[in-house]
Motif scaffolding. Structure first.
Motif, short mmCIF file in Angstrom:
data_model
loop_
_atom_site.label_atom_id
_atom_site.label_comp_id
_atom_site.label_asym_id
_atom_site.label_seq_id
_atom_site.Cartn_x
_atom_site.Cartn_y
_atom_site.Cartn_z
N ALA A 1 0.83 -1.21 0.00
CA ALA A 1 0.00 0.00 0.00
C ALA A 1 0.86 1.26 0.00
CB ALA A 1 -0.93 -0.01 1.21
N LEU B 1 -1.87 -1.80 8.40
CA LEU B 1 -1.95 -0.53 7.68
C LEU B 1 -1.96 0.68 8.59
CD1 LEU B 1 -4.60 -1.71 5.08
CD2 LEU B 1 -2.16 -1.36 4.66
N ASP B 2 -1.90 0.46 9.90
CA ASP B 2 -1.96 1.57 10.85
C ASP B 2 -1.01 1.28 12.02
OD1 ASP B 2 -2.51 3.67 12.50
OD2 ASP B 2 -4.61 3.14 12.86
N LEU C 1 -3.15 3.76 5.99
CA LEU C 1 -4.51 4.11 6.39
C LEU C 1 -4.65 5.61 6.64
CD1 LEU C 1 -7.36 3.16 7.14
CD2 LEU C 1 -6.53 2.78 9.47
N LEU D 1 -5.99 8.46 -0.25
CA LEU D 1 -6.13 7.24 -1.05
C LEU D 1 -6.71 7.49 -2.44
CD1 LEU D 1 -7.38 4.76 1.71
CD2 LEU D 1 -5.04 5.47 1.13
N ASP E 1 -7.88 -2.94 10.39
CA ASP E 1 -7.03 -2.27 9.40
C ASP E 1 -7.59 -2.47 8.00
OD1 ASP E 1 -5.44 -2.02 11.71
OD2 ASP E 1 -3.60 -2.04 10.51
N PHE F 1 -9.40 0.57 5.87
CA PHE F 1 -8.75 0.94 4.61
C PHE F 1 -9.72 0.76 3.45
CE2 PHE F 1 -5.99 0.42 0.94
CZ PHE F 1 -5.03 1.39 1.15
N ARG G 1 -12.22 3.72 3.53
CA ARG G 1 -11.62 4.99 3.12
C ARG G 1 -11.28 4.98 1.63
NH1 ARG G 1 -7.05 7.34 4.87
NH2 ARG G 1 -8.05 9.18 4.00
#
Length: 252
Positions: free
Chosen positions: A101, A125-126, A170, A174, A193, A197, A200
């Motif tokens: 990502a 992702l966070d 995250l 995006l 996560d 994601f 969003r």
């Protein structure tokens, strides 16, 4: 589909290639284990099955176990894949999902040609580690030690801000990303996560295919086939085809 595959040692890690000469697409695969460690060799069983299911080459990239060096290594592996010709997709698991990502964001910000698509499996992702599932699913998730995760995450992140988008995608913008498929088990600590994601990204106009499974066993049985189908559907310009912004298939 390719019935036979071969493994070669490439400049950035092992490369799994189908037996036939022509390769329509390459998948840059980024490994990740529950300890935020591991090696590209750990990903070879998955890479072999993915190459057989798609007929694509799969490059299992090495990367250093700290940020931002890990993302720099992944970027170099991406350029290697691009230099080989043909389209390139990216896939990653856990920490490899974070790097996949992060690579999407970096390429987007540079105005570079994006991957055809991305597949993120149980991605971290966070790095603020504030997601409720880290606590709520700690007892059910046998694959990740939630108690040691903060120490391992801190060792990887170093002095980088935990909300830096390239470290914690995250928290990034995006918009403009290629189609993304996400896989997670409903019982895993990193569930939120993937959910956050996906939400969003969909709000940002990204085509998202979210797959949530009952548990890790169900995920292991079904995700590879779903990933192969997604990759084949997006190959050779598939990213430009009209798709729904968000889909979550029933039964998964």
């Amino acid at each position: 589909m390719a019935s036979e595959v071969r493994v070669e040692e490439g400049p950035f890690g092992p490369e799994v290639r189908p037996g036939h000469a022509a390769v329509e697409q390459t998948v840059l695969y980024l490994h990740g284990d529950p300890r935020l460690a591991g090696t590209p060799q750990d990903a070879l069983p998955t890479a072999r099955e993915l190459a057989r299911a798609t007929g694509y080459a799969v490059v299992c990239a090495r990367y250093r176990p700290r940020f931002p060096q890990a993302l720099d290594d992944v970027y170099a592996a991406w350029e290697h894949c691009r230099a080989g010709g043909g389209s390139v997709a990216v896939a990653g698991k856990r920490l490899g999902g974070a790097l996949a990502a992060g690579l999407l964001l970096r390429l987007r910000d540079e105005g570079a040609t994006p991957p055809t698509c991305a597949v993120l499996t149980s991605p971290l992702l966070d790095f603020t580690l504030e997601a409720p599932s880290l606590l709520l699913n700690a007892a059910a998730d046998r694959t990740v030690d939630a108690e040691s995760l903060p120490l391992r995450a801190a060792a990887y992140a170093g002095a980088e801000s935990r909300t830096s988008p390239l470290l914690s995608p995250l928290h990034g913008n995006l918009h403009g990303l290629p189609p993304i498929q996400l896989h997670a088990a409903g019982t895993e600590v990193l569930l939120d996560d993937a959910l956050s994601f996906a939400t969003r990204a969909a709000h940002s106009g990204v085509a998202v295919d979210l797959r949530i499974y009952e548990d890790a066993s169900a995920q292991g049985l079904r995700q590879l086939g779903a990933a192969a189908e997604f990759l084949r559907g997006r190959c050779a310009g598939g990213a430009s085809q009209p798709r729904p912004a968000f889909s979550s298939p029933s039964g998964v």
